[in-house]
Design an enzyme around this catalytic site. Sequence first.
Site, short mmCIF file in Angstrom:
data_model
loop_
_atom_site.label_atom_id
_atom_site.label_comp_id
_atom_site.label_asym_id
_atom_site.label_seq_id
_atom_site.Cartn_x
_atom_site.Cartn_y
_atom_site.Cartn_z
N ASP A 1 0.79 -1.24 0.00
CA ASP A 1 0.00 0.00 0.00
C ASP A 1 0.82 1.28 0.00
O ASP A 1 0.28 2.35 0.31
CB ASP A 1 -0.94 -0.01 1.21
N ASP B 1 -7.17 -3.58 -5.66
CA ASP B 1 -6.78 -2.31 -5.04
C ASP B 1 -5.33 -1.93 -5.39
O ASP B 1 -4.96 -0.76 -5.41
CB ASP B 1 -6.90 -2.39 -3.51
N1 GLY Z 1 -7.72 -1.37 0.07
C1 GLY Z 1 -8.68 -1.88 0.98
C2 GLY Z 1 -10.05 -1.37 0.76
O1 GLY Z 1 -10.38 -0.79 -0.26
O2 GLY Z 1 -10.84 -1.56 1.65
#
Ligand code: GLY
Length: 404
Positions: free
Chosen positions: A116, A174
């Site tokens: 992330d 994501d």
């Molecule tokens: N990246 C995790 C979410 O969108 O909840």
Amino acid sequence: MTRFLTPLAVLAGSTALSLSIASADPLMDRIPKVFERAALQTDYMLESVEKDPKLPRTTRADGSVVLTVPEEWTSGFFPGNLWFLHEYDKSPKWKEKALAYTRRLEVIRHFKGNHDGGFMLGCSYGNALRLDPSDEFRAVLRDAAAALGTRYVPNLGLIRSWDHKPYTCPVIIDNMMNLELLTWAARNGGDPKLREIAVNHADNTLANHFRPDGSAYHVVDYDPKTRWIRGIYGCQGADVRTPWARGQSWGLYGYTMMFRETGNPAYLAKAEKLADYLMKHPNMPADKVPNWDFGTQPAKDVPRDASAAAVMASALLELSELSKDGKRFRQYAVAQLMSLSAAPYLAEPRTNGGFILTSSTGHLPANSEINVPLVYADYYFLEALLRYRAMAKSEKRPSFGEVK
Ligand code: GLY
């Protein structure tokens, strides 16, 4: 706009005249009110959270703010929101707060514990670079990109998202959002291979991560030795067969951004196809703020996900400028932003823990963060409004990836 006045309006004079003319751009009229509300809410939130070194994420049932450590995937959004407030009004006050909160994340510049880095450091330091360029910010972003690059699995051509069970080598949709950090670094003194990593990840996600109808899975789990797909999971969505709303928005935003970064027409085609799929989805509610999963039909008791709408609107605005026939994307984004900038989504003053939007859903199957404010909903909402304001004024507003 030319209007013919009724005799009554002529008699009543200029007041009747101004009341009789509809605004040419209702969203532009709303933006100052929304930023005024956002500033008020943020001041309110800071009253309760500023002394704690952690960063806002959501609220508890009692309305108090949930704070998280820098290593959490959401840590970069609140600093980003402060940068957006500064971008809007140029005030030293918000710049000072934005710098202070951004620097709280310096400790994670080498963090390798998840995929992330783009969310965490792109949304904080990336906005710092955009609005107040310095070598300090460039160095942190290069380190963050190098750390993210260590999660690349060459045999798969993909970045591993998570390290926890039951998965072997999971990749989540994501992850498309983190690639801008890599393409930026490759152009700005980082390892040029980081661009190749981003492109390989986008290509292999394009090949493996979508259903025949064009919607995205949440999790695809790989075996790095055999290169086989071990399993596909619904995870934060309702079911492996149904499109989790925010995941679709991450995919749309990610491929739009990767087209801007690379010029690869396959990425543009993917973004356009996904956008049309979402805009025409029969389960999209009339106000265009999706339910948490597109497998659920609109009904009063089904939780919405304002964060999915905010990410989608921001992506659609960028796509509208990159696509040959982008008007429909812009119109749809405007409708979404008109919904989000009014009740019940725009929070009343000094409520909602100080977050700007209500009604997001984090992880419903885990019974977590249902119908709550989420800091990333606010982030993409403010980003979309700033994007729109620049477009309406024909101003260039670069993303951080485009800044040197
Ligand atoms: N990246 C995790 C979410 O969108 O909840």
